[in-house]
Design an enzyme around this catalytic site. Structure first.
Site, PDB file in Angstrom:
ATOM      1  N   CYS A 116     -15.068 -34.480 -26.557  1.00 40.48           N
ATOM      2  CA  CYS A 116     -14.635 -35.203 -25.078  1.00 40.48           C
ATOM      3  C   CYS A 116     -14.286 -33.696 -24.304  1.00 40.48           C
ATOM      4  CB  CYS A 116     -13.228 -36.038 -25.175  1.00 40.48           C
ATOM      5  SG  CYS A 116     -12.757 -36.447 -23.559  1.00 40.48           S
ATOM      6  N   CYS A 124      -9.622 -32.935 -22.541  1.00 40.11           N
ATOM      7  CA  CYS A 124      -8.516 -31.767 -22.834  1.00 40.11           C
ATOM      8  C   CYS A 124      -8.973 -30.644 -23.414  1.00 40.11           C
ATOM      9  CB  CYS A 124      -7.660 -32.721 -23.869  1.00 40.11           C
ATOM     10  SG  CYS A 124      -6.735 -33.947 -23.108  1.00 40.11           S
ATOM     11  N   CYS A 181      -6.785 -42.837 -25.186  1.00 38.89           N
ATOM     12  CA  CYS A 181      -6.628 -41.361 -24.760  1.00 38.89           C
ATOM     13  C   CYS A 181      -5.168 -40.848 -24.803  1.00 38.89           C
ATOM     14  CB  CYS A 181      -7.172 -41.282 -23.467  1.00 38.89           C
ATOM     15  SG  CYS A 181      -7.039 -39.618 -22.407  1.00 38.89           S
ATOM     16  N   TYR A 213      -3.203 -32.449   5.017  1.00 33.35           N
ATOM     17  CA  TYR A 213      -3.882 -33.148   3.832  1.00 33.35           C
ATOM     18  C   TYR A 213      -2.711 -33.962   3.188  1.00 33.35           C
ATOM     19  CZ  TYR A 213      -6.902 -29.003   4.377  1.00 33.35           C
ATOM     20  OH  TYR A 213      -7.513 -27.916   4.740  1.00 33.35           O
ATOM     21  N   GLU A 264      -4.472 -36.303   7.811  1.00 31.51           N
ATOM     22  CA  GLU A 264      -5.102 -36.488   6.832  1.00 31.51           C
ATOM     23  C   GLU A 264      -6.779 -37.372   6.875  1.00 31.51           C
ATOM     24  OE1 GLU A 264      -7.292 -37.279   3.339  1.00 31.51           O
ATOM     25  OE2 GLU A 264      -5.139 -36.461   3.222  1.00 31.51           O
ATOM     26  N   ASP A 302      -1.378 -29.142   1.424  1.00 32.79           N
ATOM     27  CA  ASP A 302      -1.935 -29.581   0.006  1.00 32.79           C
ATOM     28  C   ASP A 302      -3.357 -29.580  -0.225  1.00 32.79           C
ATOM     29  OD1 ASP A 302      -1.991 -30.325  -2.658  1.00 32.79           O
ATOM     30  OD2 ASP A 302      -0.665 -32.131  -2.461  1.00 32.79           O
ATOM     31  N   CYS A 328      -4.187 -26.953  -6.197  1.00 35.40           N
ATOM     32  CA  CYS A 328      -4.455 -27.398  -7.793  1.00 35.40           C
ATOM     33  C   CYS A 328      -5.400 -26.377  -8.035  1.00 35.40           C
ATOM     34  CB  CYS A 328      -4.909 -28.729  -7.805  1.00 35.40           C
ATOM     35  SG  CYS A 328      -6.498 -29.049  -6.657  1.00 35.40           S
TER      36      CYS A 328
END
Length: 441
Positions: free
Chosen positions: A77, A80, A157, A302, A323, A371, A398
């Site tokens: 997968c 991860c 999961c 955002y 937004e 963000d 992120c």
């Protein structure tokens, strides 16, 4: 060196994806599943002009930071990438990943803070989007094999909440029983940790479809905590997951969750952080770095469904949230009303256009919080932020690389990068969130 050569080498570090770097006579090979300082026998799988890839055949000298895989399909997968690392090593990798881009891209002479990690780095996700397929009359659900469209069949999961795993298991059984799995593209499941409510979204190719209402009644009877069943119709031929049209089969079009003392309505399309435990940590740190006294005007670019905006509004004079997604703004307004917060104004617009409008109007906010999506800030937004000259900018990101790029630009405009704080929002994966404090000089 050529493909299929067998070699022995030692891992000297990691790529940003978490692959091990093994250098043979100075030539770098990228190797999945090897840890720093481990020696392994490998086979070369691909050779390019300046780098190559190899696969581990056997570990000769295992690291103390190696651990057993918790998930039986972790190697197949693509979800991860770091399960073979102890959690301590994962946090070390993520800190170094952020430090690398701060040094190399932002060109800042500063030390990144230690990563704020989790007490329990498993079963933390409150949202999943699971592909559905049929293979020889058998329903398969799971995530795609890395770099492919092949579904790795699984019933659970290790990073999704156990409630989500339970919903998935029952849905898989019902799809087999009712024989309508071929209509389904994905299952989207959202789990509100605080209230226990669950939203189940069926992303399908056609509407209505066989046994639709019967299956909705069946799943709700089995799992009463499901408070919303929605059909989302997606007839597109690309890989966009959600379609435009939706129908609520059962319950409301939203579920309710809470962060600290704030309640939030979550719809199928609204953005909401996927790790509720670490969201408290991330937003708490953002609020701390904003250093609000109650007199400030804050712009939240955002803003999504208004989560950070409402954190800020508790300590600010006024917050303006921007937004581009209409549904998110609608949710944000309802969330503010539900929490009796009246010092927020939510605007539906893209960040660049509205930030530019505010800067041209000579808006002078005290604090700007951003963000942005993974691509970071565009040039118009960056220029507008700098022109508005806020005392502080709190940058939530992120993607450390695009954040570092933007920090490199901001530092040239009478701003100083004071602190870069990584937060582990995505345990077992190579993702890392950051919150950064930028102050006007």
């Amino acid at each position: 060196m050529k493909k299929n050569d067998k070699i022995v080498g030692t891992c000297s570090g990691y790529t940003k994806e978490g692959l091990g770097v093994v250098k043979i006579d100075g030539f770098p090979l990228f190797v999945k599943g090897i840890l720093q300082n481990e020696t392994a026998e490998m086979v070369v799988t691909l050779v390019k002009k300046t780098y190559g890839y190899a696969k581990v055949l056997s570990i000769k000298e295992p690291s103390k930071q190696r651990c057993e895989l918790k998930c039986p399909v972790a190697k197949q997968c693509g979800g991860c990438q770091l399960q073979h690392m102890t959690y301590t090593e994962q946090l070390h990798f993520k800190k170094q990943k952020v430090q690398d881009v701060i040094d190399r891209i932002a060109k800042l002479d500063m030390k990144v803070e230690d990563v704020l990690g989790m007490e329990n780095p498993w079963y933390y996700r409150n949202k999943c989007q699971i592909p559905v397929g049929v293979d020889q009359n058998k329903v398969v659900t799971g995530f795609y094999r890395i770099h492919s469209n092949t579904i790795i069949d699984t019933n659970a999961c290790a990073i999704q909440s156990e409630t989500i795993n339970e919903v998935l298991s029952h849905m898989k059984e019902l799809l087999q029983t009712y024989g309508n799995a071929s209509v389904f593209r994905h299952l989207l499941i959202k789990h509100a940790f605080t209230t226990g409510e669950v939203m189940l979204v069926w992303i399908v190719r056609e509407y209505p479809f066989s046994s639709m209402k019967e299956m909705a009644e069946d799943i709700v009877q089995r799992l009463p905590y499901i408070k919303s069943v929605i059909v989302n119709v997606n007839t597109r031929t690309d890989n966009v997951i959600l379609g435009e049209k939706e129908y609520t089969l059962y319950g409301d079009s939203y579920i309710t969750d809470a962060i600290h003392n704030l309640k939030f309505h979550i719809s199928s399309k609204s953005f909401y952080q996927v790790n509720p435990v670490q969201t408290n940590v991330l937003y708490g740190k953002a609020l701390e770095l904003a250093q609000l006294s109650g007199k400030e005007t804050v712009i939240d670019l955002y803003c999504g469904v208004g989560t950070i905006s409402m954190f800020l509004a508790q300590k600010a004079k006024k917050v303006i949230g921007i937004e581009i997604v209409p549904q998110a703004i609608q949710d944000a307004k309802e969330n503010a009303k539900m929490n009796n917060i009246d010092n927020i104004e939510f605007i539906c617009s893209d960040a660049a256009s509205y930030a530019n409008k505010l800067s041209e109007e000579n808006m002078r906010p005290d604090v700007i919080v951003v963000d942005p999506p993974r691509k970071g800030l565009d040039q118009i937004t960056l220029n507008s932020i700098i022109k508005m000259q806020p005392e502080r900018i709190v940058y939530v990101s992120c993607d450390p690389a695009t954040m570092a790029r933007d920090l490199g630009i901001i530092k040239e405009s009478n701003y100083e990068i004071k602190l870069v704080q990584p937060v582990d929002m995505f345990s077992q994966t190579n993702g890392v969130e950051c919150v950064t404090l930028i102050e006007r000089i």
